[in-house]
Enzyme design. Structure first.
Site, short mmCIF file in Angstrom:
data_model
loop_
_atom_site.label_atom_id
_atom_site.label_comp_id
_atom_site.label_asym_id
_atom_site.label_seq_id
_atom_site.Cartn_x
_atom_site.Cartn_y
_atom_site.Cartn_z
N CYS A 117 0.81 -1.23 0.00
CA CYS A 117 0.00 0.00 0.00
C CYS A 117 0.84 1.28 0.00
O CYS A 117 0.30 2.37 -0.14
CB CYS A 117 -0.96 0.00 1.19
SG CYS A 117 -1.99 -1.45 1.22
N HIS A 258 -3.05 7.15 2.84
CA HIS A 258 -3.59 5.86 2.37
C HIS A 258 -4.96 5.65 3.02
O HIS A 258 -5.14 5.83 4.22
CB HIS A 258 -2.61 4.75 2.75
CG HIS A 258 -3.14 3.39 2.50
ND1 HIS A 258 -3.87 3.06 1.37
CD2 HIS A 258 -3.07 2.25 3.23
CE1 HIS A 258 -4.21 1.79 1.43
NE2 HIS A 258 -3.75 1.28 2.55
N ASN A 288 -10.46 0.23 0.91
CA ASN A 288 -8.99 0.22 0.84
C ASN A 288 -8.56 -0.44 -0.47
O ASN A 288 -8.64 -1.65 -0.62
CB ASN A 288 -8.43 -0.55 2.05
CG ASN A 288 -6.91 -0.64 2.05
OD1 ASN A 288 -6.26 -0.35 1.05
ND2 ASN A 288 -6.36 -1.06 3.16
O1 UT7 Z 1 -3.57 -1.32 3.90
C1 UT7 Z 1 -3.35 -1.79 5.19
C2 UT7 Z 1 -4.41 -2.80 5.51
N1 UT7 Z 1 -4.75 -3.06 6.86
C3 UT7 Z 1 -5.24 -2.14 7.73
O2 UT7 Z 1 -5.31 -0.98 7.51
C4 UT7 Z 1 -5.77 -2.71 9.04
C5 UT7 Z 1 -5.58 -1.80 10.22
N2 UT7 Z 1 -6.44 -2.24 11.30
C6 UT7 Z 1 -7.75 -1.94 11.33
O3 UT7 Z 1 -8.24 -1.23 10.46
C7 UT7 Z 1 -8.59 -2.45 12.47
O4 UT7 Z 1 -7.74 -3.12 13.39
C8 UT7 Z 1 -9.72 -3.42 12.02
C9 UT7 Z 1 -10.79 -2.64 11.26
C10 UT7 Z 1 -9.16 -4.51 11.12
C11 UT7 Z 1 -10.38 -4.06 13.23
O5 UT7 Z 1 -10.87 -3.04 14.11
P1 UT7 Z 1 -10.58 -3.11 15.65
O6 UT7 Z 1 -11.28 -2.00 16.30
O7 UT7 Z 1 -9.08 -3.21 15.82
O8 UT7 Z 1 -11.30 -4.45 16.05
P2 UT7 Z 1 -10.69 -5.73 16.79
O9 UT7 Z 1 -9.82 -6.49 15.85
O10 UT7 Z 1 -10.14 -5.31 18.10
O11 UT7 Z 1 -12.02 -6.57 17.01
C12 UT7 Z 1 -13.06 -6.10 17.87
C13 UT7 Z 1 -14.23 -7.07 17.78
C14 UT7 Z 1 -13.83 -8.53 17.87
O12 UT7 Z 1 -14.83 -9.21 18.59
P3 UT7 Z 1 -14.61 -9.60 20.14
O13 UT7 Z 1 -13.39 -10.46 20.15
O14 UT7 Z 1 -14.41 -8.29 20.84
O15 UT7 Z 1 -15.87 -10.30 20.47
C15 UT7 Z 1 -13.83 -8.99 16.44
O16 UT7 Z 1 -14.08 -10.36 16.31
O17 UT7 Z 1 -14.86 -6.91 16.49
C16 UT7 Z 1 -15.00 -8.20 15.90
N3 UT7 Z 1 -14.96 -8.01 14.45
C17 UT7 Z 1 -16.07 -7.77 13.72
N4 UT7 Z 1 -17.35 -7.62 14.06
C18 UT7 Z 1 -18.23 -7.36 13.08
C19 UT7 Z 1 -13.88 -8.03 13.63
N5 UT7 Z 1 -14.27 -7.81 12.37
C20 UT7 Z 1 -15.61 -7.63 12.39
C21 UT7 Z 1 -16.57 -7.37 11.42
N6 UT7 Z 1 -17.86 -7.24 11.79
N7 UT7 Z 1 -16.26 -7.22 10.11
#
Ligand code: UT7
Length: 331
Positions: A117, A258, A288
């Site tokens: 990216c 980005h 993205n």
């Molecule tokens: O080009 C570079 C590409 N990558 C990135 O930019 C990724 C950077 N990271 C992020 O954007 C964020 O970390 C994410 C959007 C991927 C995740 O957000 P977060 O606030 O860090 O969520 P988390 O991973 O801490 O997950 C929180 C909860 C979890 O559930 P529990 O364990 O608290 O019950 C996940 O299982 O959200 C859950 N979860 C979802 N729920 C509904 C994860 N993905 C989803 C989803 N829908 N799509």
């Protein structure tokens, strides 16, 4: 203010996203997610997905044609094609070769590079170095990815983020022009290669029944760690590039980072005190799209007459590697 590589200008710019729109509600029918979760946690409202027969090179060709048209030159005037992608048409030959052929150009050098990216910043740096050589006059830099081809549509933690698109710029030397690339800063740290990767399909783990069964041909991501490092590395690189050019955020007209997550952008904006009216966002519409997201965003705001010729743009990216980079451009 220009760090020694005068007058490498963006002569033309173009972007292309596929027609098919995939909304958050559509995704909630595929995986356990919701429009509310995706919007609040990422800022994404919808994204574009390529048709099944479409490859990364098809998206890139369209963006390239628009950039060439915008530069008011013809495809035959291009003397080098550099293409940043992480979702190539094939492992080999380079996707740039397919683009060259479809553009009807022959004999010029073409190659791909892999900076994920951060491809726009890496591509700018490579292009401006190549343009120091007088034999290159018009370099076509393309960033494009059919990310939907490497997305695990059963994994809600990644499939809500990624989308398809391509962006291209024609770069040339223009002595005496007040516009152009002011500075580029790129960096990487291979220690973090495991937090964002597509583990199989290369020489380490060639495709096998097992790699397919274990879904290793798709993104694996430690989202929280990527988030943390993105804020840190992009933030540091933006501060450094401003400082070493004796600029402050007040001198910048537009900040185009980005388009990965609105919360990453907000954290950067807080850190650098970027006024909201300078931050350009297309994440809500296009998701993205990897390295093309910055070109797609500049193109979008240029078409809306928000970004104009002669304005100063600060861009920054981060991606798998971990790679990062920033660039200051006077359009
Ligand atoms: O080009 C570079 C590409 N990558 C990135 O930019 C990724 C950077 N990271 C992020 O954007 C964020 O970390 C994410 C959007 C991927 C995740 O957000 P977060 O606030 O860090 O969520 P988390 O991973 O801490 O997950 C929180 C909860 C979890 O559930 P529990 O364990 O608290 O019950 C996940 O299982 O959200 C859950 N979860 C979802 N729920 C509904 C994860 N993905 C989803 C989803 N829908 N799509």
């Amino acid at each position: 203010m220009n760090r020694g590589l005068e007058n490498i200008v963006i002569k033309g710019l173009g972007a292309h996203v596929p027609e098919r729109v995939l909304t958050n509600d559509d995704l909630s029918k595929i995986v356990d997610t919701s429009d509310e979760w995706i919007r609040t946690r990422t800022g994404i409202g919808e994204r574009r997905i390529a048709a099944s027969g479409e490859a990364t090179s098809d998206l890139c060709v369209r963006a390239a044609q628009l950039a060439i048209e915008d530069a008011k030159i013809e495809a035959k005037d291009i003397d080098l094609i550099i293409l940043g992608t992480l979702a190539p048409d094939m492992l080999t030959p380079a996707t740039a070769m397919f683009v060259q052929h479809k553009l009807g150009i022959k004999n010029i050098p073409c190659f791909d590079f892999g900076a994920a990216c951060s491809g726009f910043q890496y591509g700018l740096e490579i292009s401006r170095m190549m343009l120091l050589n007088p034999k290159y006059k018009n370099v076509l830099l393309i960033c494009g990815d059919k990310l939907s081809s490497v997305t695990d549509w059963q994994d809600r933690t990644t499939c809500v983020l990624f989308a398809d698109g391509a962006g291209a710029v024609v770069l040339s030397r223009e002595p005496g022009c007040q516009c152009g690339i002011v500075d580029v800063l790129i960096g990487s740290d291979g220690e973090h290669s495991d937090i964002l990767s597509i583990p199989a399909g290369g020489s380490r783990e060639p495709a096998s029944e097992q790699t397919i069964r274990e879904r290793k041909h798709y993104w694996r991501m430690d989202g929280r760690e990527v988030f943390r490092l993105a804020v840190q590395k992009m933030g540091e690189s933006m501060v450094e590039i401003l400082e070493r050019n004796n600029l402050t955020i007040n001198d910048i007209n537009h900040v185009v980072t980005h388009q990965a997550n609105i919360r990453i952008m907000d954290a950067i904006a807080n850190r650098l005190a970027i006024p909201p009216e300078k931050a350009r966002v297309t994440l809500d519409k296009f998701g993205n799209t990897s390295a093309s997201s910055i070109i797609i965003t500049i193109d979008h705001y240029r078409k809306c007459n928000v970004i104009s010729q002669g304005e100063l743009i600060l861009t920054a990216g981060f991606g798998a590697g971990l790679t990062w980079g920033s660039a200051i451009i006077r359009l």
